[in-house]
Each structure stands twice: as structure tokens, then as C-alpha cells.
Design an enzyme around this catalytic site. Structure first.
Site, mmCIF file in Angstrom:
data_model
loop_
_atom_site.group_PDB
_atom_site.id
_atom_site.type_symbol
_atom_site.label_atom_id
_atom_site.label_comp_id
_atom_site.label_asym_id
_atom_site.label_seq_id
_atom_site.Cartn_x
_atom_site.Cartn_y
_atom_site.Cartn_z
ATOM 1 C CG HIS A 121 -0.208 -0.063 2.544
ATOM 2 N ND1 HIS A 121 0.273 1.042 3.209
ATOM 3 C CD2 HIS A 121 0.119 -1.134 3.302
ATOM 4 C CE1 HIS A 121 0.850 0.670 4.338
ATOM 5 N NE2 HIS A 121 0.775 -0.657 4.415
ATOM 6 C CG ASP A 122 -0.425 4.223 1.361
ATOM 7 O OD1 ASP A 122 -1.295 4.949 0.858
ATOM 8 O OD2 ASP A 122 -0.631 3.485 2.350
ATOM 9 N N GLY A 139 5.131 -1.088 2.669
ATOM 10 C CA GLY A 139 4.295 0.082 2.438
ATOM 11 C C GLY A 139 5.079 1.375 2.348
#
Length: 273
Positions: A121-122, A139
Site C-alpha cells: 500500500h501507498d 508500504g
């Protein structure tokens, strides 16, 4: 014209471009956007607010856009944006962003993500990258254009990997990797510059020599790193490639910098000929 296999499931609301192929037993969620010419081979699952750019090919058993592996995620609307002309091979997993991380995971154009790769994520990943088998990003990582992650490598969350850098096989990267750098090791050590990659991408002999000289100044024993960075910036202020490294080092970051070993064994590299 679209070509959707009768066993595929495409939810209402999905936006499907011209010339898209969706293979057997693939599943496409209702908030997915597939650009023109995207090909989903069999058993591909795309979900979430996911956009995949034109001419990207996704191979069997890839899972793209599903809920991020973050316990703080609580179902908020976040995105995964993948650019054009990417190749996403078997078993790849790519997660969307999270609210606390900016809300978007973003992949550039022209990347190759080999079997088993994970992008968490991200993360922000640039253009023309190569992630070999089972390379993994935690992440919030940032990866520059033309970076190469070799097989079985892993980057800790919030790590930055500069453009044109290479991560040697089975390396664990806990700190930031300078642009054009070459790192290797269980806890990665800077081994030199990615000379082979620079030559392949058309960097001139003079450009490479300037990068070599700047590298030696930056990681010499005299003075502090801050002082050496200032000296290099003054001497090479009009050299774009060298200033890529200077700006990278000066940028705000949550991680320290991968550096050569103090005994000097990190000053030469198998990738630096």
C-alpha cells in the site's frame, strides 16, 4: 471490440476500454477501469478502485487492487493507479493506498513485475522498472525510474530507491538507496554505481566518469556527509545526474542512507566495471 471469456465475471460499473481481453475465470470489480488493449489472462482478479493503463498485460493468479495488508485500513475509498504498457506476471499482488498513507498506490509505465512480486500500500513506483521474481516492497516505498530489484529482494516500509539503482539478489534493504547506486547484502551495503545499467541506457563515458568521481567524494572518509554533499553540489552543480544524487540525499526521509562499509569493501562492485 472486447473479448470477454464466458467464464469471466465483470461486475456492473466496470469501465472496459476498446480491445480489452479478459480470459477464463477472471474477475473484475465494479470500480475497476481497464484502458484500451489491456489483457487479463486466465484467473486474474482485479478489484477496488483500480485503474490499469492501456496495453498492460496481467497474467494468471495475479491479485490487483484488493484490500491492503494494513491493520489500520478500515474500508475507506483508496486507489491503485497502474500506468500503460506494464507486464504483471503470475502471482503478483499489488495493493491500493490507505487513508493515512496518502490514499494512492501508483505504478508508472513500462514496468516488468515478474512472478510473485508484491507491491504494498501507498508505494510510488516509477517508469520502466524491473522487479524480478518475488521482489517485495513494504508500504510507502518510493522507487525511481529504471530501478532494478533482483530476485528475492525486499525493501522495508518507507524506503526510497533512486532512479537507475540496482538491488542485488536476496538483499534486504532497510535504508534509502541513492540514484544510480548498486547495493547488495542481507542488510544491503552500497557497493558502487550501477555502471552496467548506465551503459545500457546510453549514458556517455563522460557522464559515467563524473558520477564515479562524485561518488568517491560523497563517500570518502574526510569530513561529514553533509560537508561532502555540499562540496559535490558546488563542484557539480551543473551536472544533472550528480545533482540527482545530491537532491536525493538532501530530501526529507524516514530512513537513513545505505552507505559503503567503513572498511572500504563497499567501494567496488560486481556491477561496477
Amino acid at each position: 471490440m472486447m473479448a470477454i471469456h464466458p467464464t469471466a465475471i465483470v461486475a456492473d460499473g466496470a469501465q472496459i476500454g476498446d480491445g480489452v481481453e479478459i480470459g477464463p475465470y477472471s474477475v473484475v470489480g465494479g470500480n475497476v477501469v481497464l484502458g484500451d488493449g489491456v489483457v487479463l489472462h486466465s484467473h486474474v482478479v482485479i478489484d477496488g478502485w483500480t485503474t490499469i493503463g492501456a496495453e498492460t498485460h496481467v497474467f494468471p493468479f495475479a491479485s490487483v487492487g484488493h484490500v491492503p495488508q494494513d491493520k489500520k485500513f478500515s474500508g475507506e475509498k483508496t486507489e491503485l493507479i497502474i500506468g500503460e504498457n506494464n507486464t504483471i506476471r503470475e502471482g503478483v499482488t499489488i495493493n491500493p493506498g490507505t487513508e493515512h498513507g496518502g490514499g494512492v498506490t501508483r505504478i508508472g509505465n513500462g514496468g516488468l513485475f515478474m512472478a510473485g512480486v508484491h507491491v504494498a500500500h501507498d508505494c510510488i513506483v516509477g517508469d520502466n522498472v524491473i522487479f524480478a521474481n518475488n521482489a517485495t516492497l513494504g508500504g510507502h516505498c518510493v522507487v525511481g525510474d529504471f530501478a532494478f530489484m533482483s530476485g528475492l529482494t525486499a525493501a522495508h516500509q518507507f524506503v526510497r530507491i533512486g532512479k537507475h539503482a540496482i538491488i542485488g539478489g536476496m538483499s534486504g534493504v532497510e535504508k534509502d538507496v541513492i540514484p544510480y547506486g548498486s547495493v547488495l547484502g542481507n542488510r544491503a551495503v552500497l557497493k558502487g554505481l550501477n555502471i552496467v545499467g548506465l551503459k545500457r541506457r546510453g549514458f556517455s563515458r563522460d557522464e559515467i566518469h563524473s558520477l564515479r568521481r562524485a561518488y568517491r567524494l560523497l563517500f570518502a572518509e574526510e569530513g561529514t556527509l553533509k560537508e561532502r554533499v555540499a562540496d559535490v553540489a558546488e563542484e557539480y552543480g551543473d551536472n544533472e545526474s550528480v545533482m540527482d544524487i545530491v537532491d536525493f540525499i538532501r530530501a526529507d526521509t524516514k530512513r537513513k542512507l545505505v552507505t559503503p562499509r567503513p572498511d572500504g569493501n563497499g567501494m567496488n562492485s560486481a556491477f561496477d566495471d
